[in-house]
Design a protein around this motif. Structure first.
Motif, PDB file in Angstrom:
ATOM      1  N   PRO A  26     -19.022  -5.931 -25.225  1.00 22.57           N
ATOM      2  CA  PRO A  26     -17.935  -5.570 -25.758  1.00 22.57           C
ATOM      3  C   PRO A  26     -17.254  -6.555 -27.167  1.00 22.57           C
ATOM      4  CG  PRO A  26     -17.227  -7.171 -23.865  1.00 22.57           C
ATOM      5  CD  PRO A  26     -18.591  -6.435 -23.812  1.00 22.57           C
ATOM      6  N   LEU A  27     -18.536  -7.853 -27.421  1.00 19.53           N
ATOM      7  CA  LEU A  27     -18.222  -9.188 -28.294  1.00 19.53           C
ATOM      8  C   LEU A  27     -18.944  -8.749 -29.445  1.00 19.53           C
ATOM      9  CD1 LEU A  27     -19.220 -12.505 -26.749  1.00 19.53           C
ATOM     10  CD2 LEU A  27     -17.070 -11.222 -27.429  1.00 19.53           C
ATOM     11  N   ARG A  28     -19.534  -7.143 -29.455  1.00 21.09           N
ATOM     12  CA  ARG A  28     -20.468  -6.264 -30.189  1.00 21.09           C
ATOM     13  C   ARG A  28     -18.870  -5.344 -30.800  1.00 21.09           C
ATOM     14  NH1 ARG A  28     -26.241  -5.092 -28.487  1.00 21.09           N
ATOM     15  NH2 ARG A  28     -26.341  -4.104 -30.756  1.00 21.09           N
ATOM     16  N   VAL A  29     -18.444  -5.370 -30.113  1.00 21.86           N
ATOM     17  CA  VAL A  29     -17.192  -4.324 -31.272  1.00 21.86           C
ATOM     18  C   VAL A  29     -16.386  -5.160 -32.012  1.00 21.86           C
ATOM     19  CG1 VAL A  29     -14.955  -3.190 -30.682  1.00 21.86           C
ATOM     20  CG2 VAL A  29     -16.652  -3.567 -28.413  1.00 21.86           C
ATOM     21  N   ARG A  30     -16.951  -4.296 -32.912  1.00 20.85           N
ATOM     22  CA  ARG A  30     -16.072  -3.669 -34.166  1.00 20.85           C
ATOM     23  C   ARG A  30     -15.190  -3.201 -34.967  1.00 20.85           C
ATOM     24  NH1 ARG A  30     -21.921  -3.188 -38.137  1.00 20.85           N
ATOM     25  NH2 ARG A  30     -23.454  -4.241 -37.058  1.00 20.85           N
ATOM     26  N   VAL A  31     -14.150  -4.374 -35.108  1.00 15.72           N
ATOM     27  CA  VAL A  31     -12.886  -4.149 -35.934  1.00 15.72           C
ATOM     28  C   VAL A  31     -12.801  -3.807 -36.991  1.00 15.72           C
ATOM     29  CG1 VAL A  31     -10.514  -3.961 -35.981  1.00 15.72           C
ATOM     30  CG2 VAL A  31     -12.107  -4.913 -33.632  1.00 15.72           C
ATOM     31  N   ASP A  32     -11.873  -2.705 -38.095  1.00 20.16           N
ATOM     32  CA  ASP A  32     -11.834  -2.790 -40.042  1.00 20.16           C
ATOM     33  C   ASP A  32     -10.490  -3.346 -40.019  1.00 20.16           C
ATOM     34  OD1 ASP A  32     -12.097  -1.918 -41.962  1.00 20.16           O
ATOM     35  OD2 ASP A  32     -11.363   0.072 -42.032  1.00 20.16           O
ATOM     36  N   LEU A  33     -11.601  -5.113 -39.699  1.00 20.43           N
ATOM     37  CA  LEU A  33     -10.023  -5.821 -40.452  1.00 20.43           C
ATOM     38  C   LEU A  33      -8.743  -5.890 -41.566  1.00 20.43           C
ATOM     39  CD1 LEU A  33     -11.300  -8.981 -38.144  1.00 20.43           C
ATOM     40  CD2 LEU A  33      -9.329  -7.536 -37.274  1.00 20.43           C
ATOM     41  N   ASP A  34      -9.957  -5.686 -42.631  1.00 15.64           N
ATOM     42  CA  ASP A  34     -10.072  -5.753 -44.254  1.00 15.64           C
ATOM     43  C   ASP A  34      -9.048  -3.994 -44.053  1.00 15.64           C
ATOM     44  OD1 ASP A  34     -12.281  -4.546 -44.158  1.00 15.64           O
ATOM     45  OD2 ASP A  34     -13.157  -5.956 -45.042  1.00 15.64           O
ATOM     46  N   ASP A  36     -11.172  -1.362 -45.276  1.00 18.59           N
ATOM     47  CA  ASP A  36     -11.824  -1.026 -46.262  1.00 18.59           C
ATOM     48  C   ASP A  36     -12.435   0.395 -45.652  1.00 18.59           C
ATOM     49  OD1 ASP A  36     -13.504  -2.301 -44.718  1.00 18.59           O
ATOM     50  OD2 ASP A  36     -14.414  -2.869 -46.042  1.00 18.59           O
ATOM     51  N   GLY A  37     -12.141   0.693 -44.545  1.00 13.01           N
ATOM     52  CA  GLY A  37     -12.976   1.989 -43.951  1.00 13.01           C
ATOM     53  C   GLY A  37     -14.188   1.715 -43.508  1.00 13.01           C
ATOM     54  N   GLU A  38     -14.742   0.441 -43.649  1.00  6.96           N
ATOM     55  CA  GLU A  38     -16.253   0.264 -42.741  1.00  6.96           C
ATOM     56  C   GLU A  38     -15.540  -0.796 -41.721  1.00  6.96           C
ATOM     57  OE1 GLU A  38     -19.048  -0.170 -45.458  1.00  6.96           O
ATOM     58  OE2 GLU A  38     -18.934   1.780 -46.065  1.00  6.96           O
ATOM     59  N   ALA A  39     -16.266  -0.976 -40.504  1.00  4.96           N
ATOM     60  CA  ALA A  39     -16.146  -2.696 -39.504  1.00  4.96           C
ATOM     61  C   ALA A  39     -17.651  -2.543 -40.187  1.00  4.96           C
ATOM     62  CB  ALA A  39     -16.070  -1.806 -38.748  1.00  4.96           C
ATOM     63  N   ASP A  40     -17.691  -3.480 -40.493  1.00  8.91           N
ATOM     64  CA  ASP A  40     -19.242  -4.540 -40.624  1.00  8.91           C
ATOM     65  C   ASP A  40     -19.748  -5.738 -39.726  1.00  8.91           C
ATOM     66  OD1 ASP A  40     -18.314  -6.219 -41.581  1.00  8.91           O
ATOM     67  OD2 ASP A  40     -18.283  -5.540 -43.521  1.00  8.91           O
ATOM     68  N   GLU A  41     -20.637  -6.425 -39.369  1.00 10.53           N
ATOM     69  CA  GLU A  41     -21.025  -6.895 -38.564  1.00 10.53           C
ATOM     70  C   GLU A  41     -20.080  -8.262 -38.570  1.00 10.53           C
ATOM     71  OE1 GLU A  41     -25.689  -7.965 -39.200  1.00 10.53           O
ATOM     72  OE2 GLU A  41     -26.072  -6.533 -38.453  1.00 10.53           O
ATOM     73  N   SER A  42     -19.135  -8.738 -39.780  1.00 10.95           N
ATOM     74  CA  SER A  42     -18.584  -9.788 -40.379  1.00 10.95           C
ATOM     75  C   SER A  42     -17.308  -9.441 -39.324  1.00 10.95           C
ATOM     76  CB  SER A  42     -18.604 -10.047 -41.526  1.00 10.95           C
ATOM     77  OG  SER A  42     -17.521  -9.058 -42.220  1.00 10.95           O
ATOM     78  N   GLU A  43     -16.931  -8.380 -38.510  1.00 11.86           N
ATOM     79  CA  GLU A  43     -15.688  -8.340 -38.151  1.00 11.86           C
ATOM     80  C   GLU A  43     -16.433  -7.799 -36.266  1.00 11.86           C
ATOM     81  OE1 GLU A  43     -13.340  -5.878 -41.975  1.00 11.86           O
ATOM     82  OE2 GLU A  43     -15.135  -5.257 -41.032  1.00 11.86           O
ATOM     83  N   THR A  44     -17.005  -8.442 -35.843  1.00 11.68           N
ATOM     84  CA  THR A  44     -16.613  -8.385 -34.615  1.00 11.68           C
ATOM     85  C   THR A  44     -16.260  -9.441 -33.398  1.00 11.68           C
ATOM     86  OG1 THR A  44     -19.034  -9.952 -34.298  1.00 11.68           O
ATOM     87  CG2 THR A  44     -19.701  -7.416 -34.302  1.00 11.68           C
ATOM     88  N   LEU A  45     -15.977  -8.836 -32.456  1.00 15.43           N
ATOM     89  CA  LEU A  45     -15.319  -9.166 -31.751  1.00 15.43           C
ATOM     90  C   LEU A  45     -15.718 -10.790 -31.692  1.00 15.43           C
ATOM     91  CD1 LEU A  45     -13.808  -6.702 -28.939  1.00 15.43           C
ATOM     92  CD2 LEU A  45     -12.743  -8.031 -30.867  1.00 15.43           C
TER      93      LEU A  45
END
Length: 300
Positions: A26-34, A36-45
């Motif tokens: 679950p720690l690798r789950v990505r959430v599109d916080l900003d 912008d339509g993309e969930a990148d590596e800086s947006e993981t749990l």
């Protein structure tokens, strides 16, 4: 809400399948916080949680090197976990159904310019008053808004069926929790268990699930079921009778916080019968202690 219910139904279907284990992290789950339509590596749990207090404390210590090992929260997702998530879909829906069953518009108009200062609410231009009564203009305006919040803390029920549905959802939470533990206790493997049985290994090294813990949780579920059925009442400081949660959820026409606390708003829901007290949750209190909120979140 419809999407959430469909998700819950999907988890229940997964729970009805034959035994399986799917390893997930679950720690690798990505959430599109900003947004912008993309969930990148800086947006993981993992990155979101790393700054939380005590998060690193969950990681085991390397006794030979005296260092903290990398936290591994990978889960062997199985039938029991599907039931667990089905229960959490009900938990997530409860506050939203409760709010949607009421009309909060007057409270919103009177107070929430403090939260949404540019929403076009009636008092948004008057967060600071032109004069003062007691302290200064800003403090007096804030005090006035706090009084308005108390005054408007009366919420008419606009969807009685939805409010009654909140009670059914809470009953589903306890029923699914029982099903979850039936599945957990029947497991014979030991593979990265999200919620382990007393014979399995916890992914949280500092927390052990013993038979005493399981028994205390089941006792707590029994008490909650009695409360939801109206067989055990919620005590009120002003009355010898207690409040029936069943009567409230099934018959309430409004939820007036002030009148419920002072007494008049509770009158329609008063019933004769035993009321909950400290002894009602004695088993849970003695086993969980101050950590009872953590167990509630973990066990669902």
């Amino acid at each position: 809400m419809a999407d959430l219910d469909r998700a819950g139904e999907g988890f229940e279907l997964a729970a009805a399948a034959d035994d399986y284990v799917v390893l997930i992290d679950p720690l690798r789950v990505r959430v599109d916080l900003d947004g912008d339509g993309e969930a990148d590596e800086s947006e993981t749990l993992a990155l979101l949680l790393r700054d939380l207090q005590d998060f690193d404390a969950l990681a085991p210590r390397d006794k030979t090197k005296g260092k903290t090992a990398t936290l591994d929260l990978s889960i062997g997702f199985d039938r029991a976990d599907a039931i667990w998530l089905a229960g959490y879909s009900q938990v997530a829906a409860i506050p939203f159904d409760f709010m949607l069953s009421h009309d909060f518009s007057q409270f919103y108009d009177a107070v929430l310019h403090r939260v949404f200062p540019k929403a076009g609410l009636p008092m948004q231009d008057f967060a600071s008053s032109s004069g003062s009564l007691f302290l200064d203009r800003e403090s007096d305006a804030l005090l006035a808004d706090m009084i308005a919040a108390i005054h408007e803390a009366s919420f008419p029920v606009v969807d009685a069926r939805r409010l009654a549905g909140v009670l059914e959802r809470m009953r589903m939470v306890t029923a699914l929790s029982r099903q979850n533990w039936d599945a957990i206790l029947a497991e014979t493997d030991d593979n990265r268990e999200l919620v382990p049985s007393p014979k399995q290994t916890s992914i949280f090294p500092q927390v052990e699930v013993t038979q005493e813990v399981v028994d205390a949780w089941m006792s707590t579920l029994d008490t909650v079921d009695l409360l939801l059925a109206g067989d055990l009442l919620v005590p009120h400081w002003r009355f010898e009778q207690g409040i029936s949660l069943k009567a409230y959820f099934e018959t309430a026409m409004e939820t007036d916080i002030v009148l419920l606390l002072t007494g008049q708003g509770a009158l329609p829901f008063l019933r004769d019968g035993p009321a909950a007290d400290e002894s009602s949750f004695e088993a849970g209190n003695s086993v969980f202690g101050e950590n009872w909120p953590n167990f509630i979140v973990w066990f669902n």
